[in-house]
Motif scaffolding. Structure first.
Motif, short mmCIF file in Angstrom:
data_model
loop_
_atom_site.label_atom_id
_atom_site.label_comp_id
_atom_site.label_asym_id
_atom_site.label_seq_id
_atom_site.Cartn_x
_atom_site.Cartn_y
_atom_site.Cartn_z
N ASP A 71 0.84 -1.19 0.00
CA ASP A 71 0.00 0.00 0.00
C ASP A 71 0.88 1.24 0.00
N GLY A 72 0.57 2.17 -0.86
CA GLY A 72 1.34 3.40 -0.95
C GLY A 72 2.44 3.38 -1.99
N ALA A 73 2.67 2.22 -2.62
CA ALA A 73 3.70 2.16 -3.66
C ALA A 73 3.23 2.91 -4.89
N ALA A 74 4.08 3.75 -5.42
CA ALA A 74 3.75 4.51 -6.63
C ALA A 74 3.76 3.60 -7.84
N PRO A 75 3.01 3.93 -8.87
CA PRO A 75 3.08 3.14 -10.10
C PRO A 75 4.52 3.05 -10.60
N GLY A 76 4.89 1.86 -11.09
CA GLY A 76 6.24 1.67 -11.60
C GLY A 76 6.66 0.21 -11.51
N ALA A 77 7.91 -0.04 -11.91
CA ALA A 77 8.49 -1.38 -11.91
C ALA A 77 9.26 -1.61 -10.61
N TYR A 78 9.13 -2.80 -10.07
CA TYR A 78 9.77 -3.18 -8.81
C TYR A 78 10.27 -4.61 -8.89
N ARG A 79 11.08 -4.98 -7.92
CA ARG A 79 11.47 -6.37 -7.69
C ARG A 79 11.25 -6.68 -6.22
N LEU A 80 10.77 -7.86 -5.97
CA LEU A 80 10.59 -8.35 -4.61
C LEU A 80 11.59 -9.47 -4.41
N ARG A 81 12.47 -9.31 -3.42
CA ARG A 81 13.46 -10.35 -3.14
C ARG A 81 13.12 -10.99 -1.79
N TYR A 82 12.88 -12.29 -1.84
CA TYR A 82 12.70 -13.07 -0.62
C TYR A 82 13.97 -13.88 -0.38
N THR A 83 14.45 -13.86 0.86
CA THR A 83 15.59 -14.68 1.26
C THR A 83 15.11 -15.68 2.30
N VAL A 84 15.30 -16.96 1.99
CA VAL A 84 14.87 -18.04 2.87
C VAL A 84 16.09 -18.54 3.64
N ASN A 85 15.94 -18.68 4.95
CA ASN A 85 17.03 -19.10 5.84
C ASN A 85 16.63 -20.37 6.57
N ASP A 86 17.29 -21.48 6.25
CA ASP A 86 17.06 -22.76 6.93
C ASP A 86 17.80 -22.69 8.26
N THR A 87 17.06 -22.57 9.36
CA THR A 87 17.70 -22.36 10.66
C THR A 87 18.38 -23.62 11.19
N LEU A 88 17.95 -24.79 10.75
CA LEU A 88 18.61 -26.02 11.20
C LEU A 88 19.82 -26.35 10.34
N GLY A 89 19.69 -26.17 9.05
CA GLY A 89 20.77 -26.53 8.13
C GLY A 89 21.76 -25.40 7.88
N GLN A 90 21.46 -24.21 8.44
CA GLN A 90 22.35 -23.05 8.25
C GLN A 90 22.58 -22.80 6.75
N LYS A 91 21.50 -22.88 5.98
CA LYS A 91 21.56 -22.64 4.53
C LYS A 91 20.66 -21.46 4.20
N THR A 92 21.02 -20.74 3.14
CA THR A 92 20.24 -19.58 2.72
C THR A 92 20.13 -19.57 1.20
N THR A 93 18.99 -19.09 0.70
CA THR A 93 18.81 -18.89 -0.73
C THR A 93 17.86 -17.72 -0.94
N SER A 94 17.95 -17.10 -2.11
CA SER A 94 17.08 -15.97 -2.42
C SER A 94 16.39 -16.18 -3.76
N VAL A 95 15.27 -15.51 -3.91
CA VAL A 95 14.54 -15.51 -5.18
C VAL A 95 13.99 -14.11 -5.38
N GLU A 96 13.99 -13.66 -6.64
CA GLU A 96 13.44 -12.34 -6.95
C GLU A 96 12.24 -12.49 -7.89
N GLN A 97 11.26 -11.63 -7.67
CA GLN A 97 10.07 -11.59 -8.51
C GLN A 97 9.87 -10.16 -9.00
N PRO A 98 10.02 -9.93 -10.30
CA PRO A 98 9.71 -8.60 -10.82
C PRO A 98 8.19 -8.41 -10.88
#
Length: 170
Positions: free
Chosen positions: A136-163
């Motif tokens: 809410d409140g985002a102006a019209p335009g192009a963006y990317r959403l980056r989610y970073t997932v952190n496996d707390t047991l395996g100490q592993k991380t990965t990210s994904v981006e969605q334009p």
């Protein structure tokens, strides 16, 4: 690992031990999955909260009106599981997010945006979640959403981006 389990499963199936055959493959697949790097197998904008693993309605285009929530269906590969004192297998992960504009500037971010814990007798490999972000409140335009997932047991991380694009009210 998988070939050995498959041979054992075939022997069990030949003896009509179908449950044993299935469990042998499921356990081998879980062992294999834990060795893989943490990976986002799928990240899709959806029209509503998913009903289950693979049970979602994809959004036709990543185009949103101001105030419309972004709902993402996410499948994970390579989460680690640990047997705890309660006898159950446990898996835990957190998700961070960053909202990025077309110039690459981070407009908003949050660590531990989501925290997820699972417990069961099987090390489930068909893991999914959904993430809902209010822009809410985002102006019209192009963006990317980056989610970073952190496996707390395996100490592993990965990210994904969605334009995605925010448009003026239609």
């Amino acid at each position: 690992m998988l070939a050995t389990a498959a041979a054992e499963a075939e022997k069990k199936a030949d003896r009509s031990d179908f449950v044993g055959a299935f469990e042998a493959m499921r356990d081998a697949f879980a062992d294999f999955g834990g060795l893989l790097p943490l990976t986002v197998g799928k990240a899709v904008f959806v029209t509503e909260r998913p009903k289950g693993y693979g049970a979602y309605k994809p959004r036709k285009e990543p185009v949103f009106e101001p105030g419309e929530p972004l709902i993402t269906y996410v499948e994970l590969i390579g989460l680690n599981w640990q047997r705890q004192d309660d006898g159950l297998q446990h898996s835990n992960f957190t998700v961070d997010f960053e909202l990025i504009d077309s110039k690459g500037e981070i407009l908003a971010s949050q660590k531990n945006f989501g925290t997820f814990s699972f417990a069961g007798y099987a090390r489930n490999q068909e893991m999914y979640t959904h993430l809902t972000l209010d822009i809410d409140g985002a102006a019209p335009g192009a963006y990317r959403l980056r989610y970073t997932v952190n496996d707390t047991l395996g100490q592993k991380t990965t990210s994904v981006e969605q334009p995605f694009t925010v448009v003026a009210h239609r």
